[in-house]
Design a protein around this motif. Structure first.
Motif, PDB file in Angstrom:
ATOM      1  N   ARG A  32       0.829  -1.206   0.000  1.00 51.86           N
ATOM      2  CA  ARG A  32       0.000   0.000   0.000  1.00 51.86           C
ATOM      3  C   ARG A  32       0.868   1.262   0.000  1.00 51.86           C
ATOM      4  N   ARG A  50       7.698   9.292   2.135  1.00 51.04           N
ATOM      5  CA  ARG A  50       6.685   8.262   1.935  1.00 51.04           C
ATOM      6  C   ARG A  50       6.277   8.240   0.473  1.00 51.04           C
ATOM      7  N   THR A  52       3.251   6.205  -1.958  1.00 54.76           N
ATOM      8  CA  THR A  52       2.115   5.291  -1.970  1.00 54.76           C
ATOM      9  C   THR A  52       2.152   4.413  -3.219  1.00 54.76           C
ATOM     10  N   HIS A  95      10.339   0.955   5.725  1.00 53.21           N
ATOM     11  CA  HIS A  95       9.081   0.491   6.311  1.00 53.21           C
ATOM     12  C   HIS A  95       8.059   0.292   5.196  1.00 53.21           C
ATOM     13  N   GLU A  97       3.808  -0.950   4.330  1.00 49.90           N
ATOM     14  CA  GLU A  97       2.452  -1.413   4.678  1.00 49.90           C
ATOM     15  C   GLU A  97       2.106  -2.467   3.627  1.00 49.90           C
ATOM     16  N   SER A  99       0.535  -6.436   2.436  1.00 46.25           N
ATOM     17  CA  SER A  99      -0.312  -7.609   2.671  1.00 46.25           C
ATOM     18  C   SER A  99       0.368  -8.832   2.047  1.00 46.25           C
ATOM     19  N   PHE A 107      -3.377  -5.367   5.767  1.00 45.96           N
ATOM     20  CA  PHE A 107      -2.049  -4.788   5.665  1.00 45.96           C
ATOM     21  C   PHE A 107      -1.390  -4.720   7.042  1.00 45.96           C
ATOM     22  N   HIS A 108      -0.109  -5.038   7.056  1.00 48.62           N
ATOM     23  CA  HIS A 108       0.668  -5.000   8.297  1.00 48.62           C
ATOM     24  C   HIS A 108       1.939  -4.202   8.061  1.00 48.62           C
ATOM     25  N   ASP A 109       2.522  -3.785   9.184  1.00 52.56           N
ATOM     26  CA  ASP A 109       3.756  -3.014   9.132  1.00 52.56           C
ATOM     27  C   ASP A 109       4.965  -3.943   9.163  1.00 52.56           C
TER      28      ASP A 109
END
Length: 121
Positions: A32, A50, A52, A95, A97, A99, A107-109
């Motif tokens: 993500r 960041r 996306t 880092h 996000e 899945s 979604f996880h970190d």
């Protein structure tokens, strides 16, 4: 499982440049967003940049105009760092996000292990 592995940390002179890379691998279904964070000694970890999945980017005020975040289709993340200052000295973390194939819509970190950037004359 998902792995994020950073590379490219270095000792750089003030005003110099370097490029960080982060390779994402494992059972990834979707990403993500991906970020670069940094943590200097005695300070909290802070968001640097960041990007996306749609390609939108944002940057910390302290690095705008000097750093550029980018991704490629092979799930690699980059941070081009120019006009480096001693205040940029920190451990830089990748880092994501993300899945996985097992849980496609959750979604996880995930974090990399970090890479040291030192800006010093």
């Amino acid at each position: 499982q998902v792995q994020l592995v950073e590379s490219g940390g270095d000792l750089v002179h003030p005003g110099g440049s370097t490029r960080l890379s982060c390779a994402a691998s494992g059972s990834i279904f979707s990403i993500r967003a991906m970020d670069w964070y940094r943590q200097a000694p005695g300070k909290q970890r802070e968001l640097v940049a960041r990007i996306t999945s749609g390609g939108s980017t944002n940057y910390a005020d302290s690095v705008k105009g000097r750093f550029t975040i980018s991704r490629d289709n092979a799930k690699n993340l980059y941070l081009q760092m120019n006009s480096l200052k001693p205040d940029d000295t920190a451990v830089y973390y990748c880092h994501g996000e993300i899945s996985t194939l097992r849980s496609k819509y959750s979604f996880h970190d995930y974090w990399g292990q970090g890479t040291q950037v030192t800006v010093s004359s």
